[in-house]
Write an enzyme that holds these catalytic residues in place. Structure first.
Site, PDB file in Angstrom:
ATOM      1  N   ASN A   9     -91.726 200.709  82.052  1.00 45.65           N
ATOM      2  CA  ASN A   9     -92.390 199.465  81.647  1.00 45.65           C
ATOM      3  C   ASN A   9     -91.784 199.019  80.307  1.00 45.65           C
ATOM      4  O   ASN A   9     -92.180 199.524  79.260  1.00 45.65           O
ATOM      5  CB  ASN A   9     -93.904 199.719  81.530  1.00 45.65           C
ATOM      6  CG  ASN A   9     -94.655 198.499  81.038  1.00 45.65           C
ATOM      7  OD1 ASN A   9     -94.096 197.409  80.944  1.00 45.65           O
ATOM      8  ND2 ASN A   9     -95.930 198.682  80.713  1.00 45.65           N
ATOM      9  N   TRP A  10     -90.845 198.097  80.393  1.00 53.84           N
ATOM     10  CA  TRP A  10     -90.128 197.670  79.186  1.00 53.84           C
ATOM     11  C   TRP A  10     -91.005 196.833  78.254  1.00 53.84           C
ATOM     12  O   TRP A  10     -90.595 196.499  77.154  1.00 53.84           O
ATOM     13  CB  TRP A  10     -88.891 196.857  79.568  1.00 53.84           C
ATOM     14  CG  TRP A  10     -87.761 197.650  80.142  1.00 53.84           C
ATOM     15  CD1 TRP A  10     -87.767 198.982  80.476  1.00 53.84           C
ATOM     16  CD2 TRP A  10     -86.442 197.180  80.453  1.00 53.84           C
ATOM     17  NE1 TRP A  10     -86.544 199.352  80.964  1.00 53.84           N
ATOM     18  CE2 TRP A  10     -85.711 198.265  80.961  1.00 53.84           C
ATOM     19  CE3 TRP A  10     -85.812 195.939  80.351  1.00 53.84           C
ATOM     20  CZ2 TRP A  10     -84.374 198.146  81.374  1.00 53.84           C
ATOM     21  CZ3 TRP A  10     -84.484 195.815  80.761  1.00 53.84           C
ATOM     22  CH2 TRP A  10     -83.777 196.921  81.261  1.00 53.84           C
ATOM     23  N   LYS A  11     -92.163 196.400  78.747  1.00 52.70           N
ATOM     24  CA  LYS A  11     -93.047 195.513  77.965  1.00 52.70           C
ATOM     25  C   LYS A  11     -92.241 194.302  77.467  1.00 52.70           C
ATOM     26  O   LYS A  11     -91.466 193.753  78.237  1.00 52.70           O
ATOM     27  CB  LYS A  11     -93.719 196.293  76.847  1.00 52.70           C
ATOM     28  CG  LYS A  11     -94.461 197.524  77.390  1.00 52.70           C
ATOM     29  CD  LYS A  11     -95.415 198.137  76.437  1.00 52.70           C
ATOM     30  CE  LYS A  11     -96.045 199.357  77.088  1.00 52.70           C
ATOM     31  NZ  LYS A  11     -97.076 199.969  76.293  1.00 52.70           N
ATOM     32  N   HIS A  99    -102.751 196.164  83.461  1.00 51.87           N
ATOM     33  CA  HIS A  99    -102.386 196.953  82.283  1.00 51.87           C
ATOM     34  C   HIS A  99    -103.386 196.696  81.156  1.00 51.87           C
ATOM     35  O   HIS A  99    -103.824 195.567  80.943  1.00 51.87           O
ATOM     36  CB  HIS A  99    -100.966 196.606  81.830  1.00 51.87           C
ATOM     37  CG  HIS A  99    -100.428 197.590  80.846  1.00 51.87           C
ATOM     38  ND1 HIS A  99    -100.809 197.579  79.528  1.00 51.87           N
ATOM     39  CD2 HIS A  99     -99.594 198.647  80.991  1.00 51.87           C
ATOM     40  CE1 HIS A  99    -100.205 198.588  78.897  1.00 51.87           C
ATOM     41  NE2 HIS A  99     -99.466 199.255  79.780  1.00 51.87           N
ATOM     42  N   GLU A 101    -103.089 196.446  78.038  1.00 50.20           N
ATOM     43  CA  GLU A 101    -102.711 195.453  77.014  1.00 50.20           C
ATOM     44  C   GLU A 101    -103.078 194.051  77.482  1.00 50.20           C
ATOM     45  O   GLU A 101    -103.508 193.211  76.695  1.00 50.20           O
ATOM     46  CB  GLU A 101    -101.209 195.565  76.703  1.00 50.20           C
ATOM     47  CG  GLU A 101    -100.911 196.806  75.872  1.00 50.20           C
ATOM     48  CD  GLU A 101     -99.488 197.333  76.035  1.00 50.20           C
ATOM     49  OE1 GLU A 101     -98.651 196.672  76.656  1.00 50.20           O
ATOM     50  OE2 GLU A 101     -99.236 198.444  75.519  1.00 50.20           O
ATOM     51  N   GLU A 171    -103.928 205.298  82.965  1.00 49.03           N
ATOM     52  CA  GLU A 171    -103.376 205.061  81.633  1.00 49.03           C
ATOM     53  C   GLU A 171    -104.520 204.981  80.617  1.00 49.03           C
ATOM     54  O   GLU A 171    -105.034 203.879  80.354  1.00 49.03           O
ATOM     55  CB  GLU A 171    -102.588 203.745  81.619  1.00 49.03           C
ATOM     56  CG  GLU A 171    -101.413 203.719  82.567  1.00 49.03           C
ATOM     57  CD  GLU A 171    -100.282 202.856  82.012  1.00 49.03           C
ATOM     58  OE1 GLU A 171     -99.165 203.351  81.986  1.00 49.03           O
ATOM     59  OE2 GLU A 171    -100.543 201.729  81.581  1.00 49.03           O
ATOM     60  N   GLY A 177     -99.041 204.034  73.603  1.00 46.96           N
ATOM     61  CA  GLY A 177     -98.354 203.620  72.382  1.00 46.96           C
ATOM     62  C   GLY A 177     -98.861 204.285  71.118  1.00 46.96           C
ATOM     63  O   GLY A 177     -98.571 203.830  70.018  1.00 46.96           O
ATOM     64  N   SER A 217     -97.843 207.448  76.144  1.00 47.13           N
ATOM     65  CA  SER A 217     -97.070 208.318  75.236  1.00 47.13           C
ATOM     66  C   SER A 217     -96.313 209.429  75.969  1.00 47.13           C
ATOM     67  O   SER A 217     -96.223 210.561  75.494  1.00 47.13           O
ATOM     68  CB  SER A 217     -97.978 208.909  74.155  1.00 47.13           C
ATOM     69  OG  SER A 217     -98.533 207.880  73.361  1.00 47.13           O
ATOM     70  N   GLY A 238     -93.556 203.669  78.574  1.00 50.18           N
ATOM     71  CA  GLY A 238     -93.407 202.414  77.839  1.00 50.18           C
ATOM     72  C   GLY A 238     -92.320 202.571  76.797  1.00 50.18           C
ATOM     73  O   GLY A 238     -91.139 202.362  77.071  1.00 50.18           O
ATOM     74  N   GLY A 239     -92.716 203.025  75.604  1.00 48.94           N
ATOM     75  CA  GLY A 239     -91.769 203.203  74.498  1.00 48.94           C
ATOM     76  C   GLY A 239     -90.530 203.989  74.904  1.00 48.94           C
ATOM     77  O   GLY A 239     -89.400 203.592  74.589  1.00 48.94           O
TER      78      GLY A 239
HETATM   79  P1  PGA Z   1     -96.247 204.109  76.121  1.00 46.49           P
HETATM   80  O1  PGA Z   1     -96.768 202.970  77.117  1.00 46.49           O
HETATM   81  O2  PGA Z   1     -95.389 205.046  76.928  1.00 46.49           O
HETATM   82  O3  PGA Z   1     -95.462 203.377  75.068  1.00 46.49           O
HETATM   83  O4  PGA Z   1     -97.447 204.801  75.575  1.00 46.49           O
HETATM   84  C1  PGA Z   1     -97.125 203.264  78.427  1.00 46.49           C
HETATM   85  C2  PGA Z   1     -97.652 202.048  79.117  1.00 46.49           C
HETATM   86  O5  PGA Z   1     -98.212 201.166  78.462  1.00 46.49           O
HETATM   87  O6  PGA Z   1     -97.505 201.903  80.332  1.00 46.49           O
END
Ligand code: PGA
Length: 257
Positions: A9-11, A99, A101, A171, A177, A217, A238-239
């Site tokens: 997930n590149w966001k 998601h 976010e 999640e 994050g 994470s 994500g990250g």
């Molecule tokens: P993260 O994000 O790996 O940066 O914690 C995961 C996600 O939001 O899917």
């Protein structure tokens, strides 16, 4: 052996197309032949077309394309929105929906997520349906109830046959994050809670067959534990997914576990 699934997930990254192509190509080269893994890269909308071309020209190294969101209508007047069919026609096979976010910052509700899941299924996109509790909810022992409400309402009115085409991503909001990943025991017990909820609402057979991933994470050190010890069918990164070296390490950890 069943393939593990890794969602990248590149966001909202990277900030230009050249970097997006470089990231994609670096991961492809570093990952090599993806034997026991389905790697699904979910870039921002604006890069989907170019990366979709890599896939249609068969130069994607087996990487599958997904989107980070979609709207629930097709055509019509919705300024700024992207329909599931547009995504499908660009070569997407998956779409991340629900998601945290988007729930938090863009006011997505279980009801709008349900509409998006339905629309995605109609367009033959596989939804990656994100659910998870906040820190406060976990501390108050509300996790099972929160997950139940998200599942019940997010999948309201959708048939079991269609839900078979859906992946659940657990999640926990507190792990996303934050650099504070969910420990393996908690991931395992929550996976069992999710299976129980699915069995209660739908059926035992669906609860046994539905794929459940973990996200929050994830890094090369903890990745294998979620699959090997906690019994999850894969991960959402994500990250780590926008750092080619980290992403490749995670892929290797999973494919060797
Ligand atoms: P993260 O994000 O790996 O940066 O914690 C995961 C996600 O939001 O899917």
């Amino acid at each position: 052996m069943e393939k593990s699934i890794i969602i990248a997930n590149w966001k909202m990254n990277p900030q230009n197309l050249t970097e997006a192509k470089n990231l994609f190509n670096s991961v492809k080269r570093g990952a090599g032949r993806l034997k026991n893994i389905d790697l699904i890269v979910c870039p921002p909308f604006v890069y989907l077309s170019v990366l979709g071309d890599f896939i249609s020209k068969k130069i994607s190294g087996g990487i599958i394309l997904g989107s980070q969101d979609c709207f629930w209508e097709q055509g019509s007047a919705f300024t700024g929105e992207v329909s599931p069919l547009m995504l499908r026609n660009l070569g997407c096979k998956y779409v991340i929906l629900g998601h945290s976010e988007r729930r938090k910052y863009l006011n997505e509700t279980d009801e709008t997520i349900n509409k998006k899941i339905r629309a995605a299924l109609v367009a033959k996109l596989q939804p990656i349906f994100c659910i998870g509790e906040t820190q406060a909810e976990r501390e108050k022992g509300e996790t099972p109830n929160k997950l139940k409400i998200q599942i019940e309402q997010g999948l309201n009115g959708i048939s079991q046959k269609e839900i078979k085409n859906l992946i659940i991503a657990y999640e926990p909001v507190w792990a996303i994050g934050t650099g504070r990943p969910c420990d393996i025991d908690t991931a395992l017990s929550t996976r069992l809670i999710i299976r129980k909820i699915i069995a209660q609402i739908f059926s035992r057979s669906l609860s046994e067959s539905i794929k459940i991933l973990y996200g929050g994470s994830v890094n090369p050190e903890n990745a294998a534990g979620y699959v090997k010890e906690a019994g999850l069918q894969g991960l959402v990164g994500g990250g780590a997914s926008v750092d080619a070296k980290e992403c490749i390490k995670i892929i290797k950890e999973i494919s060797e576990s």
